[in-house]
Design a protein around this motif. Structure first.
Motif, PDB file in Angstrom:
ATOM      1  N   TYR A 170     -13.979 -27.952 -24.290  1.00  0.00           N
ATOM      2  CA  TYR A 170     -13.162 -28.577 -23.241  1.00  0.00           C
ATOM      3  C   TYR A 170     -13.683 -29.982 -22.921  1.00  0.00           C
ATOM      4  O   TYR A 170     -12.904 -30.922 -22.765  1.00  0.00           O
ATOM      5  N   LEU A 171     -14.994 -30.126 -22.827  1.00  0.00           N
ATOM      6  CA  LEU A 171     -15.601 -31.438 -22.559  1.00  0.00           C
ATOM      7  C   LEU A 171     -15.251 -32.437 -23.647  1.00  0.00           C
ATOM      8  O   LEU A 171     -14.853 -33.570 -23.362  1.00  0.00           O
ATOM      9  N   ALA A 172     -15.432 -32.028 -24.886  1.00  0.00           N
ATOM     10  CA  ALA A 172     -15.244 -32.926 -26.022  1.00  0.00           C
ATOM     11  C   ALA A 172     -13.799 -33.379 -26.178  1.00  0.00           C
ATOM     12  O   ALA A 172     -13.549 -34.514 -26.600  1.00  0.00           O
ATOM     13  N   LYS A 173     -12.868 -32.542 -25.806  1.00  0.00           N
ATOM     14  CA  LYS A 173     -11.466 -32.904 -26.017  1.00  0.00           C
ATOM     15  C   LYS A 173     -10.739 -33.224 -24.708  1.00  0.00           C
ATOM     16  O   LYS A 173     -10.433 -34.364 -24.434  1.00  0.00           O
ATOM     17  N   ASP A 174     -10.500 -32.209 -23.904  1.00  0.00           N
ATOM     18  CA  ASP A 174      -9.644 -32.351 -22.727  1.00  0.00           C
ATOM     19  C   ASP A 174     -10.226 -33.272 -21.656  1.00  0.00           C
ATOM     20  O   ASP A 174      -9.557 -34.220 -21.223  1.00  0.00           O
ATOM     21  N   MET A 229      -8.947 -37.014 -20.497  1.00  0.00           N
ATOM     22  CA  MET A 229      -8.523 -37.280 -19.118  1.00  0.00           C
ATOM     23  C   MET A 229      -9.254 -38.491 -18.552  1.00  0.00           C
ATOM     24  O   MET A 229      -8.654 -39.372 -17.943  1.00  0.00           O
ATOM     25  N   VAL A 230     -10.571 -38.533 -18.748  1.00  0.00           N
ATOM     26  CA  VAL A 230     -11.388 -39.624 -18.209  1.00  0.00           C
ATOM     27  C   VAL A 230     -11.019 -40.952 -18.868  1.00  0.00           C
ATOM     28  O   VAL A 230     -10.911 -41.977 -18.200  1.00  0.00           O
ATOM     29  N   GLU A 231     -10.807 -40.927 -20.154  1.00  0.00           N
ATOM     30  CA  GLU A 231     -10.435 -42.150 -20.879  1.00  0.00           C
ATOM     31  C   GLU A 231      -9.123 -42.747 -20.360  1.00  0.00           C
ATOM     32  O   GLU A 231      -8.919 -43.947 -20.423  1.00  0.00           O
ATOM     33  N   ASN A 232      -8.248 -41.901 -19.844  1.00  0.00           N
ATOM     34  CA  ASN A 232      -6.934 -42.353 -19.380  1.00  0.00           C
ATOM     35  C   ASN A 232      -6.871 -42.695 -17.889  1.00  0.00           C
ATOM     36  O   ASN A 232      -5.800 -43.015 -17.378  1.00  0.00           O
ATOM     37  N   LEU A 233      -7.986 -42.630 -17.186  1.00  0.00           N
ATOM     38  CA  LEU A 233      -7.998 -42.963 -15.760  1.00  0.00           C
ATOM     39  C   LEU A 233      -7.998 -44.483 -15.595  1.00  0.00           C
ATOM     40  O   LEU A 233      -8.962 -45.149 -15.958  1.00  0.00           O
ATOM     41  N   ILE A 234      -6.928 -45.021 -15.050  1.00  0.00           N
ATOM     42  CA  ILE A 234      -6.824 -46.479 -14.947  1.00  0.00           C
ATOM     43  C   ILE A 234      -7.700 -47.078 -13.862  1.00  0.00           C
ATOM     44  O   ILE A 234      -8.156 -48.196 -14.007  1.00  0.00           O
ATOM     45  N   ASP A 235      -7.953 -46.357 -12.809  1.00  0.00           N
ATOM     46  CA  ASP A 235      -8.746 -46.910 -11.710  1.00  0.00           C
ATOM     47  C   ASP A 235     -10.255 -46.834 -11.942  1.00  0.00           C
ATOM     48  O   ASP A 235     -11.028 -47.397 -11.182  1.00  0.00           O
ATOM     49  N   VAL A 236     -10.671 -46.140 -12.978  1.00  0.00           N
ATOM     50  CA  VAL A 236     -12.096 -46.012 -13.272  1.00  0.00           C
ATOM     51  C   VAL A 236     -12.523 -47.206 -14.113  1.00  0.00           C
ATOM     52  O   VAL A 236     -12.021 -47.435 -15.203  1.00  0.00           O
ATOM     53  N   LEU A 286     -20.621 -39.765 -18.963  1.00  0.00           N
ATOM     54  CA  LEU A 286     -20.511 -38.313 -19.038  1.00  0.00           C
ATOM     55  C   LEU A 286     -21.820 -37.805 -19.641  1.00  0.00           C
ATOM     56  O   LEU A 286     -22.192 -38.206 -20.751  1.00  0.00           O
ATOM     57  N   SER A 287     -22.538 -36.956 -18.904  1.00  0.00           N
ATOM     58  CA  SER A 287     -23.881 -36.552 -19.323  1.00  0.00           C
ATOM     59  C   SER A 287     -24.102 -35.058 -19.182  1.00  0.00           C
ATOM     60  O   SER A 287     -23.575 -34.419 -18.273  1.00  0.00           O
TER      61      SER A 287
END
Length: 104
Positions: A21-25, A29-36, A41-42
């Protein structure tokens, strides 16, 4: 700058599914967050964890308003997805960090 730390505690029983789930989903999700603005990720390394594992997502925003928008909208969506997929085997802890001094 405004920072949000999300710690995901997962039980040993879902280890393989969580890593997938971490590696894919979650990564997508994080890559697509525009405000970030930036993120880290650790895997958390700790002598205090005897059961399960912890993963940390450190999110850096331009300001507290963007961080709050994330918490009120995106974090609810992420939490809902994780709860539906993993139930009680995954917990999310949120920590608001307000930097006093920064040097990257």
């Amino acid at each position: 700058m405004s920072v949000l730390s999300l710690t995901f505690h997962t039980t040993e029983t879902i280890r393989t599914d969580w890593e997938r789930y971490l590696a894919k989903d979650l990564f997508e999700m994080v890559e697509n967050l525009i405000d970030v603005q930036k993120y880290i990720l650790s895997e958390v390394e700790s002598d205090m964890i005897d059961e399960g594992s912890n993963t940390n997502l450190l999110l850096i925003f331009d300001d507290t308003e963007k961080r709050q928008d994330f918490v009120e909208i995106e974090l609810l969506n992420i939490t809902d997805r994780i709860e539906k997929k993993f139930g009680q085997h995954a917990m999310i802890f949120t920590t608001y960090l307000n930097p006093k001094k920064v040097r990257f």
